[in-house]
Design a protein around this motif. Structure first.
Motif, PDB file in Angstrom:
ATOM      1  N   THR A  52      15.704 -19.289  20.700  1.00 10.90           N
ATOM      2  CA  THR A  52      16.452 -19.799  21.856  1.00 10.90           C
ATOM      3  C   THR A  52      17.258 -21.048  21.507  1.00 10.90           C
ATOM      4  O   THR A  52      18.379 -21.232  21.982  1.00 10.90           O
ATOM      5  CB  THR A  52      15.470 -20.125  23.006  1.00 10.90           C
ATOM      6  N   VAL A  53      16.671 -21.910  20.676  1.00  9.00           N
ATOM      7  CA  VAL A  53      17.358 -23.166  20.344  1.00  9.00           C
ATOM      8  C   VAL A  53      18.146 -23.075  19.035  1.00  9.00           C
ATOM      9  O   VAL A  53      18.931 -23.976  18.723  1.00  9.00           O
ATOM     10  CB  VAL A  53      16.355 -24.341  20.253  1.00  9.00           C
ATOM     11  N   SER A  55      20.713 -21.259  17.805  1.00  2.00           N
ATOM     12  CA  SER A  55      22.188 -21.250  17.769  1.00  2.00           C
ATOM     13  C   SER A  55      22.747 -22.635  18.094  1.00  2.00           C
ATOM     14  O   SER A  55      23.715 -23.085  17.469  1.00  2.00           O
ATOM     15  CB  SER A  55      22.743 -20.210  18.743  1.00  2.00           C
ATOM     16  N   GLY A  56      22.120 -23.316  19.075  1.00  2.00           N
ATOM     17  CA  GLY A  56      22.605 -24.653  19.435  1.00  2.00           C
ATOM     18  C   GLY A  56      22.445 -25.640  18.292  1.00  2.00           C
ATOM     19  O   GLY A  56      23.367 -26.392  17.972  1.00  2.00           O
ATOM     20  N   VAL A  57      21.269 -25.611  17.646  1.00  2.00           N
ATOM     21  CA  VAL A  57      21.015 -26.540  16.535  1.00  2.00           C
ATOM     22  C   VAL A  57      21.982 -26.259  15.380  1.00  2.00           C
ATOM     23  O   VAL A  57      22.586 -27.175  14.809  1.00  2.00           O
ATOM     24  CB  VAL A  57      19.552 -26.410  16.061  1.00  2.00           C
ATOM     25  N   TRP A  59      24.952 -24.739  15.352  1.00  2.00           N
ATOM     26  CA  TRP A  59      26.367 -25.035  15.625  1.00  2.00           C
ATOM     27  C   TRP A  59      26.620 -26.533  15.757  1.00  2.00           C
ATOM     28  O   TRP A  59      27.708 -27.007  15.460  1.00  2.00           O
ATOM     29  CB  TRP A  59      26.856 -24.260  16.852  1.00  2.00           C
ATOM     30  N   ILE A  60      25.608 -27.291  16.203  1.00  2.00           N
ATOM     31  CA  ILE A  60      25.765 -28.765  16.192  1.00  2.00           C
ATOM     32  C   ILE A  60      25.923 -29.240  14.744  1.00  2.00           C
ATOM     33  O   ILE A  60      26.780 -30.074  14.435  1.00  2.00           O
ATOM     34  CB  ILE A  60      24.558 -29.432  16.878  1.00  2.00           C
ATOM     35  N   ILE A 178      32.170 -22.033  22.457  1.00  2.00           N
ATOM     36  CA  ILE A 178      31.330 -21.373  23.480  1.00  2.00           C
ATOM     37  C   ILE A 178      31.019 -19.920  23.122  1.00  2.00           C
ATOM     38  O   ILE A 178      29.845 -19.523  23.091  1.00  2.00           O
ATOM     39  CB  ILE A 178      31.996 -21.498  24.874  1.00  2.00           C
ATOM     40  N   VAL A 181      28.648 -19.832  19.960  1.00  2.00           N
ATOM     41  CA  VAL A 181      27.249 -20.162  20.256  1.00  2.00           C
ATOM     42  C   VAL A 181      26.591 -19.021  21.048  1.00  2.00           C
ATOM     43  O   VAL A 181      25.455 -18.630  20.766  1.00  2.00           O
ATOM     44  CB  VAL A 181      27.165 -21.485  21.057  1.00  2.00           C
ATOM     45  N   SER A 182      27.341 -18.483  22.005  1.00  2.00           N
ATOM     46  CA  SER A 182      26.808 -17.404  22.840  1.00  2.00           C
ATOM     47  C   SER A 182      26.481 -16.169  22.002  1.00  2.00           C
ATOM     48  O   SER A 182      25.395 -15.578  22.142  1.00  2.00           O
ATOM     49  CB  SER A 182      27.837 -17.060  23.925  1.00  2.00           C
ATOM     50  N   SER A 185      23.523 -16.876  19.617  1.00  2.00           N
ATOM     51  CA  SER A 185      22.278 -16.898  20.373  1.00  2.00           C
ATOM     52  C   SER A 185      21.818 -15.478  20.721  1.00  2.00           C
ATOM     53  O   SER A 185      20.644 -15.138  20.577  1.00  2.00           O
ATOM     54  CB  SER A 185      22.473 -17.720  21.650  1.00  2.00           C
TER      55      SER A 185
END
Length: 224
Positions: A52-53, A55-57, A59-60, A178, A181-182, A185
């Motif tokens: 869950t986390v 893709s965010g981590v 791409w940051i 966007i 990341v989507s 994820s």
């Protein structure tokens, strides 16, 4: 195209000797990974929560490391007086832009090749469907670099240009960040690729449109 490749080869040759930009990008990316692995240590026992986390981590890491590379690519040319020399050469101005896109894109790919296995180790996570994840990361990174190189050339001679770059770049690159990341994820959560096709199509359209527009307007961006 050939002239752009020659300039990109020159940049890669200089970077291979100095390793100023690449090492900064890798260290910055790994530092972010370590911080997030400590912050999310409670989630590491569950693969579904990590997915869950993830893709965010990731791409940051990619975006901040890429911004660091974009900050230096035109600044180095201006500081060394190479930019004026390149503009006096009998080559199309957009060859300079193309060379910077190739250079930063390759640096980002190398950073991503290092970051993903490190994420797997630090977060105790096994990637599945890595081919599609790789394609999404390639498309997202290319779109980010395409618009980033144009903004970098625009602000390089401005006062506090290094601060202006992320301020202008991040809002303009949201249409590519966007869906990237989507889609990442969704793939890491095990969703079918057909359900993510709209995000991937958006990435392709963004890359094509912004690359074509940037090639057309770059000549005016670097005009004296």
């Amino acid at each position: 195209m050939l002239k752009g490749l020659n300039i990109a080869f020159k940049d890669l040759k200089i970077e291979t000797r100095a390793r100023e930009i690449f090492i900064s990008m890798v260290v910055f990316s790994l530092l972010i990974l370590i911080i997030f692995s400590i912050a999310f240590s409670d989630l590491l026992s569950s693969a579904s929560k990590t997915a869950t986390v993830a893709s965010g981590v990731l791409w940051i890491c990619f975006i901040f490391a890429g911004t660091l590379g974009l900050n230096r690519t035109f600044a180095t040319e201006v500081q060394n007086g190479c930019m004026d020399g390149l503009k006096m050469c009998p080559i199309p101005r957009n060859s300079i832009y193309l060379s910077k896109v190739i250079f930063v894109f390759l640096l980002m790919l190398l950073v991503e090749i290092i970051t993903i296995p490190m994420f797997s180790v630090l977060f105790n996570y096994q990637f599945t469907g890595i081919i599609w994840v790789g394609i999404v990361i390639l498309l997202g990174s290319f779109g980010f670099v395409v618009v980033g190189c144009l903004i970098s050339a625009l602000v390089v001679r401005a006062r506090a240009g290094e601060m202006l770059l992320p301020v202008l770049l991040l809002p303009l690159s949201l249409p590519v960040i966007i869906p990237a990341v989507s889609a990442t994820s969704g793939l890491l959560r095990g969703e079918d690729i057909l359900s993510l096709i709209s995000s991937i199509r958006l990435l392709v359209v963004y890359d094509f449109v912004f690359f074509a527009v940037s090639m057309l307007v770059f000549e005016y961006v670097v005009e004296d």
